[in-house]
Design an enzyme around this catalytic site. Structure first.
Site, PDB file in Angstrom:
ATOM      1  N   LYS A 151      41.415  42.254  37.042  1.00 29.63           N
ATOM      2  CA  LYS A 151      42.747  42.498  37.756  1.00 29.63           C
ATOM      3  C   LYS A 151      43.043  44.362  37.548  1.00 29.63           C
ATOM      4  O   LYS A 151      42.555  44.912  36.738  1.00 29.63           O
ATOM      5  CB  LYS A 151      43.866  42.028  37.871  1.00 29.63           C
ATOM      6  CG  LYS A 151      43.197  40.612  38.139  1.00 29.63           C
ATOM      7  CD  LYS A 151      44.958  39.530  37.714  1.00 29.63           C
ATOM      8  CE  LYS A 151      44.805  38.170  38.397  1.00 29.63           C
ATOM      9  NZ  LYS A 151      46.234  37.532  38.084  1.00 29.63           N
ATOM     10  N   TYR A 167      46.976  35.167  48.502  1.00 28.96           N
ATOM     11  CA  TYR A 167      47.485  34.670  47.401  1.00 28.96           C
ATOM     12  C   TYR A 167      48.921  34.155  47.894  1.00 28.96           C
ATOM     13  O   TYR A 167      49.405  33.098  48.169  1.00 28.96           O
ATOM     14  CB  TYR A 167      48.243  35.927  46.975  1.00 28.96           C
ATOM     15  CG  TYR A 167      48.039  35.983  45.143  1.00 28.96           C
ATOM     16  CD1 TYR A 167      47.259  34.765  44.572  1.00 28.96           C
ATOM     17  CD2 TYR A 167      47.226  37.249  44.913  1.00 28.96           C
ATOM     18  CE1 TYR A 167      46.935  35.223  43.018  1.00 28.96           C
ATOM     19  CE2 TYR A 167      46.684  37.831  43.546  1.00 28.96           C
ATOM     20  CZ  TYR A 167      46.336  36.675  42.893  1.00 28.96           C
ATOM     21  OH  TYR A 167      45.629  37.181  41.661  1.00 28.96           O
ATOM     22  N   PHE A 176      58.071  35.866  42.678  1.00 30.64           N
ATOM     23  CA  PHE A 176      57.726  36.964  41.791  1.00 30.64           C
ATOM     24  C   PHE A 176      56.487  37.009  43.148  1.00 30.64           C
ATOM     25  O   PHE A 176      55.229  38.489  42.966  1.00 30.64           O
ATOM     26  CB  PHE A 176      56.704  36.676  40.345  1.00 30.64           C
ATOM     27  CG  PHE A 176      55.436  35.115  40.832  1.00 30.64           C
ATOM     28  CD1 PHE A 176      54.281  35.343  41.568  1.00 30.64           C
ATOM     29  CD2 PHE A 176      55.937  33.987  40.393  1.00 30.64           C
ATOM     30  CE1 PHE A 176      53.639  34.047  41.829  1.00 30.64           C
ATOM     31  CE2 PHE A 176      55.639  33.135  40.822  1.00 30.64           C
ATOM     32  CZ  PHE A 176      53.637  33.132  41.188  1.00 30.64           C
ATOM     33  N   ARG A 182      36.932  28.930  33.829  1.00 36.77           N
ATOM     34  CA  ARG A 182      38.915  29.289  33.355  1.00 36.77           C
ATOM     35  C   ARG A 182      39.308  29.137  32.142  1.00 36.77           C
ATOM     36  O   ARG A 182      40.464  29.139  31.128  1.00 36.77           O
ATOM     37  CB  ARG A 182      39.525  27.594  33.854  1.00 36.77           C
ATOM     38  CG  ARG A 182      39.324  27.626  35.270  1.00 36.77           C
ATOM     39  CD  ARG A 182      40.403  27.989  36.433  1.00 36.77           C
ATOM     40  NE  ARG A 182      42.199  27.880  36.187  1.00 36.77           N
ATOM     41  CZ  ARG A 182      42.990  28.541  36.719  1.00 36.77           C
ATOM     42  NH1 ARG A 182      42.612  29.681  37.673  1.00 36.77           N
ATOM     43  NH2 ARG A 182      44.090  28.233  36.660  1.00 36.77           N
ATOM     44  N   THR A 233      47.735  31.204  31.861  1.00 38.09           N
ATOM     45  CA  THR A 233      47.741  32.463  32.731  1.00 38.09           C
ATOM     46  C   THR A 233      49.028  33.424  32.464  1.00 38.09           C
ATOM     47  O   THR A 233      48.668  34.134  32.266  1.00 38.09           O
ATOM     48  CB  THR A 233      48.662  31.897  34.176  1.00 38.09           C
ATOM     49  OG1 THR A 233      47.835  30.227  35.029  1.00 38.09           O
ATOM     50  CG2 THR A 233      49.569  32.739  35.195  1.00 38.09           C
ATOM     51  N   ARG A 284      42.638  36.458  28.394  1.00 37.57           N
ATOM     52  CA  ARG A 284      43.448  36.898  28.573  1.00 37.57           C
ATOM     53  C   ARG A 284      44.182  36.723  27.131  1.00 37.57           C
ATOM     54  O   ARG A 284      45.351  37.775  27.297  1.00 37.57           O
ATOM     55  CB  ARG A 284      44.680  35.571  29.455  1.00 37.57           C
ATOM     56  CG  ARG A 284      44.210  35.668  30.975  1.00 37.57           C
ATOM     57  CD  ARG A 284      44.826  35.258  31.223  1.00 37.57           C
ATOM     58  NE  ARG A 284      44.654  35.135  33.116  1.00 37.57           N
ATOM     59  CZ  ARG A 284      44.832  34.138  34.214  1.00 37.57           C
ATOM     60  NH1 ARG A 284      45.068  32.729  33.843  1.00 37.57           N
ATOM     61  NH2 ARG A 284      44.525  34.659  35.548  1.00 37.57           N
ATOM     62  N   ASN A 340      47.816  39.746  33.572  1.00 37.98           N
ATOM     63  CA  ASN A 340      46.654  39.186  33.192  1.00 37.98           C
ATOM     64  C   ASN A 340      45.332  39.446  32.904  1.00 37.98           C
ATOM     65  O   ASN A 340      45.199  38.385  33.008  1.00 37.98           O
ATOM     66  CB  ASN A 340      47.261  37.981  33.186  1.00 37.98           C
ATOM     67  CG  ASN A 340      47.354  37.079  34.743  1.00 37.98           C
ATOM     68  OD1 ASN A 340      46.690  37.872  35.506  1.00 37.98           O
ATOM     69  ND2 ASN A 340      47.697  35.970  35.024  1.00 37.98           N
ATOM     70  N   HIS A 386      41.253  36.632  37.110  1.00 43.31           N
ATOM     71  CA  HIS A 386      41.430  35.554  38.180  1.00 43.31           C
ATOM     72  C   HIS A 386      40.898  35.026  38.731  1.00 43.31           C
ATOM     73  O   HIS A 386      38.715  35.701  38.277  1.00 43.31           O
ATOM     74  CB  HIS A 386      41.460  36.459  39.647  1.00 43.31           C
ATOM     75  CG  HIS A 386      41.646  35.158  40.237  1.00 43.31           C
ATOM     76  ND1 HIS A 386      42.838  34.495  41.067  1.00 43.31           N
ATOM     77  CD2 HIS A 386      40.563  34.639  41.281  1.00 43.31           C
ATOM     78  CE1 HIS A 386      42.447  33.401  41.771  1.00 43.31           C
ATOM     79  NE2 HIS A 386      40.702  33.304  41.627  1.00 43.31           N
ATOM     80  N   GLU A 394      37.328  31.518  48.453  1.00 44.04           N
ATOM     81  CA  GLU A 394      37.513  33.103  47.682  1.00 44.04           C
ATOM     82  C   GLU A 394      36.206  33.821  47.980  1.00 44.04           C
ATOM     83  O   GLU A 394      36.369  34.787  47.917  1.00 44.04           O
ATOM     84  CB  GLU A 394      38.393  32.423  46.283  1.00 44.04           C
ATOM     85  CG  GLU A 394      39.869  32.287  45.919  1.00 44.04           C
ATOM     86  CD  GLU A 394      40.007  31.768  44.974  1.00 44.04           C
ATOM     87  OE1 GLU A 394      39.347  31.901  43.954  1.00 44.04           O
ATOM     88  OE2 GLU A 394      41.419  31.200  44.958  1.00 44.04           O
TER      89      GLU A 394
END
Ligand code: GDP
Length: 138
Positions: free
Chosen positions: A9, A49, A57, A85, A91, A102, A112, A115, A126
């Site tokens: 990100k 998203y 948010f 994950r 998150t 993270r 963070n 993804h 995705e």
């Protein structure tokens, strides 16, 4: 399925952490079988998203995701979705386990750093959102 979709990100690309994050990915038995650095458009980010469009948010998330380039990736490995994950961590970095991406790099719950798809079904969707079949080379 043994593939998952990943995004490095904006907070991470901005701080030159692409290589450091890729090292962690590769050390955890995930192979980067497709990768490109792109700048998301607002409409791409909103589409990606869409599940969060009613969240308070959402506007901030779209501004953030379009603020700097991102690196989109397809990762391959045993139990890729679950494995990545775990490698990413929670998150909110305050809740992330030691050794996760993270915990190591994320700035806050929004910025963070990475993804990762949360199910095989979403991984397929995705991956297709960003890559053509011929761009994915195991
Ligand atoms: P993920 O699957 O762990 O990425 O988490 P979610 O699907 O719940 O949220 C998607 C992304 O939205 C997160 O990775 C964050 O960048 C952002 N996000 C999630 N929850 C919040 C929040 O409460 N506040 C803000 N500002 N951003 C959030």
């Amino acid at each position: 399925m043994n593939k998952t979709f990943s995004i490095i990100k904006p907070d991470a690309t901005k701080r030159n952490l692409t290589g450091a994050i890729n090292n962690i990915i590769e050390e955890n038995n995930l192979r980067i079988i497709a990768q490109k650095r792109i700048k998301l458009t607002k409409s791409q980010a909103k589409g990606f998203y869409v599940i969060h469009k009613e969240k308070p948010f959402f506007g901030d998330l779209i501004d953030y995701m379009t603020s700097e380039p991102v690196v989109v990736q397809v990762l391959e490995g045993d139990n890729a979705v679950k494995n990545y994950r775990e490698v990413m961590g929670a998150t909110n970095p305050e809740n992330a386990d030691d050794g996760t991406i993270r915990k190591k790099f994320a700035l806050n719950i929004q910025e963070n750093s990475v993804h990762g798809s949360d199910s095989d079904e979403n991984a397929k969707i995705e991956i297709k959102y960003f890559f053509r079949d011929e761009e994915i080379v195991g």
